[in-house]
Write a protein that holds these residues in place. Sequence first.
Motif, short mmCIF file in Angstrom:
data_model
loop_
_atom_site.label_atom_id
_atom_site.label_comp_id
_atom_site.label_asym_id
_atom_site.label_seq_id
_atom_site.Cartn_x
_atom_site.Cartn_y
_atom_site.Cartn_z
N GLU A 29 0.82 -1.21 0.00
CA GLU A 29 0.00 0.00 0.00
C GLU A 29 0.86 1.26 0.00
N PHE A 30 1.96 1.21 -0.79
CA PHE A 30 2.89 2.33 -0.90
C PHE A 30 2.97 2.77 -2.35
N ASP A 31 2.56 4.00 -2.61
CA ASP A 31 2.59 4.56 -3.96
C ASP A 31 3.87 5.40 -4.08
N LEU A 32 4.87 4.83 -4.74
CA LEU A 32 6.17 5.50 -4.86
C LEU A 32 6.07 6.80 -5.64
N VAL A 33 5.29 6.81 -6.70
CA VAL A 33 5.13 8.03 -7.51
C VAL A 33 4.54 9.15 -6.65
N ALA A 34 3.51 8.84 -5.90
CA ALA A 34 2.90 9.84 -5.01
C ALA A 34 3.88 10.27 -3.92
N ALA A 35 4.68 9.33 -3.43
CA ALA A 35 5.65 9.67 -2.39
C ALA A 35 6.72 10.62 -2.92
N ILE A 36 7.11 10.44 -4.18
CA ILE A 36 8.15 11.29 -4.75
C ILE A 36 7.60 12.64 -5.18
N PHE A 37 6.46 12.64 -5.87
CA PHE A 37 5.95 13.88 -6.47
C PHE A 37 4.79 14.51 -5.72
N GLY A 38 4.25 13.82 -4.73
CA GLY A 38 3.12 14.34 -3.97
C GLY A 38 1.82 13.75 -4.48
#
Length: 81
Positions: free
Chosen positions: A26-35
């Motif tokens: 349940e970890f969205d890397l794209v959202a974590a990097i770019f918001g």
Amino acid sequence: MKALNLVTLILLIVGGLNWGLVGAFEFDLVAAIFGEGSVLSRLVYVLVGLSALWQIMPLMKAFSIGEAHAEAGHRTTAARM
């Protein structure tokens, strides 16, 4: 054309890894990097989607010339020689 295929394949790998992280942790890397919900995140998602559409063309070509069978491990005439 080769460069575009390479870029789209890289984007599909990034997208696939991101979906794997979402599904497993349940970890969205794209959202974590770019918001989450940012313009950049949405742009990445759109580019991954467009990349998938672009890669349909080589897939259809592979099916039409029989590469799909060769890649699936079926022996071709050349491989038997």
